[in-house]
Design a protein around this motif. Structure first.
Motif, PDB file in Angstrom:
ATOM      1  N   GLY A   6     -13.420  37.931 -40.166  1.00  0.00           N
ATOM      2  CA  GLY A   6     -12.623  36.814 -39.666  1.00  0.00           C
ATOM      3  C   GLY A   6     -11.901  37.129 -38.371  1.00  0.00           C
ATOM      4  N   LEU A   7     -11.225  36.127 -37.828  1.00  0.00           N
ATOM      5  CA  LEU A   7     -10.542  36.288 -36.540  1.00  0.00           C
ATOM      6  C   LEU A   7      -9.426  37.329 -36.598  1.00  0.00           C
ATOM      7  CD1 LEU A   7     -10.345  32.558 -35.410  1.00  0.00           C
ATOM      8  CD2 LEU A   7     -11.795  34.339 -34.455  1.00  0.00           C
ATOM      9  N   LYS A   8      -8.891  37.577 -37.801  1.00  0.00           N
ATOM     10  CA  LYS A   8      -7.825  38.585 -37.914  1.00  0.00           C
ATOM     11  C   LYS A   8      -8.332  39.966 -37.508  1.00  0.00           C
ATOM     12  CE  LYS A   8      -8.760  39.514 -42.811  1.00  0.00           C
ATOM     13  NZ  LYS A   8      -8.233  39.423 -44.186  1.00  0.00           N
ATOM     14  N   SER A   9      -9.651  40.202 -37.636  1.00  0.00           N
ATOM     15  CA  SER A   9     -10.197  41.505 -37.252  1.00  0.00           C
ATOM     16  C   SER A   9     -10.039  41.735 -35.752  1.00  0.00           C
ATOM     17  CB  SER A   9     -11.673  41.611 -37.649  1.00  0.00           C
ATOM     18  OG  SER A   9     -12.472  40.694 -36.917  1.00  0.00           O
ATOM     19  N   SER A  49      -7.525  40.389 -33.869  1.00  0.00           N
ATOM     20  CA  SER A  49      -6.093  40.641 -33.647  1.00  0.00           C
ATOM     21  C   SER A  49      -5.726  42.076 -34.001  1.00  0.00           C
ATOM     22  CB  SER A  49      -5.255  39.672 -34.484  1.00  0.00           C
ATOM     23  OG  SER A  49      -5.540  38.340 -34.150  1.00  0.00           O
ATOM     24  N   ARG A  50      -6.235  42.554 -35.134  1.00  0.00           N
ATOM     25  CA  ARG A  50      -5.917  43.921 -35.570  1.00  0.00           C
ATOM     26  C   ARG A  50      -6.506  44.959 -34.622  1.00  0.00           C
ATOM     27  NH1 ARG A  50      -7.041  43.014 -42.073  1.00  0.00           N
ATOM     28  NH2 ARG A  50      -5.033  42.015 -42.541  1.00  0.00           N
TER      29      ARG A  50
END
Length: 358
Positions: free
Chosen positions: A122-125, A127-128
């Protein structure tokens, strides 16, 4: 997410991986891929002419609408392609407002076997991975820290909330910058222009199924819905099964998340009566792909977003430069005049700012 040079550049950052797919089409019949080899051969001469146009030619086409282009070049399946992809690229349904030059520039970037990609996890990957990259290179991230004011002295951005910095970069919807920068620091004309910029809207739906054909896993399908009650009289949408794939690391075991979206205007996204119409359009096309999907449906949710992209990329809605009238104050994100839309636009804005700061 559309594949582009900018997104490819993310592969250079540890922790970001993508899954991709070709595109299918939901019409009277289901076609996957959307274009057969024979279709491509028929379109090839015209596509090559458009896609290999010199940058000067494409630049000149920026003020030509896709509506005009379709009237001139659109025949057969090429007409369908020219009606769908510009809408998906710009997240705008009104073809009379979509720039032909911007569309064909983006199409050049999209050439390849997997035009649509999605980050694993997901897109959180993303950001992280960005956060990790910044910290490894000596940067600091301040969470839960509200920015109240950009400090400006004698027309130069000096810092934020009393702390001095060499440059200030605002990554926020450009229409909101006056919440942290006083209007008095800009000419009235620039303020009016920024406040008048229009964004884009969308409905995003998620259906969770407990059963799904392996033939659909990892694939994406586009569709076009006619409706005179919406801007542009047609709405482009997509149903995506990449989140349903176990490789995407998003769906729980034996569960399948299906993501769909339908493009609309910001005003339509705020109209409750339109919500039900758009949800019905998504469900109708999902049912074409999976006639009995309701039997395996565990839950579904429909979200409307009236500020999907900061500024719509249209012929009458010029995005501002990354450089503001205030020295050392820059704009980043999907609101500025850089390549592509969404995350592609945001990444390219970072490249442009880096060049300015060298």
């Amino acid at each position: 997410m559309c594949k582009s040079f900018e997104v490819k550049a993310l592969n250079g950052i540890d922790g970001i991986d993508f899954i991709g797919s070709r595109l299918g089409y939901i019409g009277e019949k289901i076609a996957y891929p959307m274009l057969s080899f024979a279709d491509k051969m028929k379109m090839l001469p015209r596509i090559i002419q458009l896609m290999t146009s010199r940058k000067k030619t494409i630049e000149a086409m920026k003020n030509m609408s896709m509506e005009e282009t379709i009237d001139k070049y659109g025949k057969g399946k090429l007409k369908t392609v020219l009606k769908i992809f510009p809408r998906l690229i710009t997240t705008v349904n009104d073809l009379s407002r979509i720039s032909a030059g911007e569309t064909f520039f983006a199409q050049r970037e999209l050439m390849g076997g997997h035009p649509v990609i999605y980050p694993v996890g997901g897109l959180k990957s993303i950001s992280r991975a960005f956060a990790s990259y910044i910290e490894r290179n000596g940067g600091k991230i301040f969470l839960r820290h509200e920015v109240k004011n950009v400090d400006i002295d004698d027309g130069i951005a000096r810092g934020i909330d009393g702390k001095e910095y060499d440059a200030v970069i605002l990554n926020m919807p450009v229409q909101h910058i006056f919440k942290v920068v006083g209007e008095r620091h800009f000419e009235n004309e620039w303020v009016r222009k920024i406040k008048g910029l229009e964004g884009t809207g969308s409905m995003v739906a998620y259906h969770v199924l407990n059963k799904l054909s392996a033939k659909l896993l990892g694939k994406s399908f586009v569709f076009l819905e006619k409706n005179d009650g919406f801007v542009g009289n047609e709405l482009a949408g997509m149903i995506d099964f990449k989140m349903a794939s176990q490789h995407g690391l998003l769906s729980p075991k034996k569960k399948y998340i299906v993501q769909s979206y339908l493009i609309c205007s910001p005003e339509e996204a705020k109209d409750k009566r339109k919500w039900y119409e758009m949800a019905a359009m998504i469900d109708k096309n999902l049912e074409k792909l999976i006639p009995d999907y309701k039997k395996s449906l565990e839950w579904s949710i429909y979200n409307v977003i009236w500020h999907l992209d900061g500024v719509a990329k249209t012929v009458d809605n010029e995005k501002p430069s990354i450089v503001t009238p205030v020295k050392n104050l820059y704009l980043a994100g999907d609101s500025v005049n850089s390549k592509g839309i969404g995350i592609n636009c945001a990444i390219d804005s970072a490249r442009l700012i880096r060049e300015k700061l060298k």
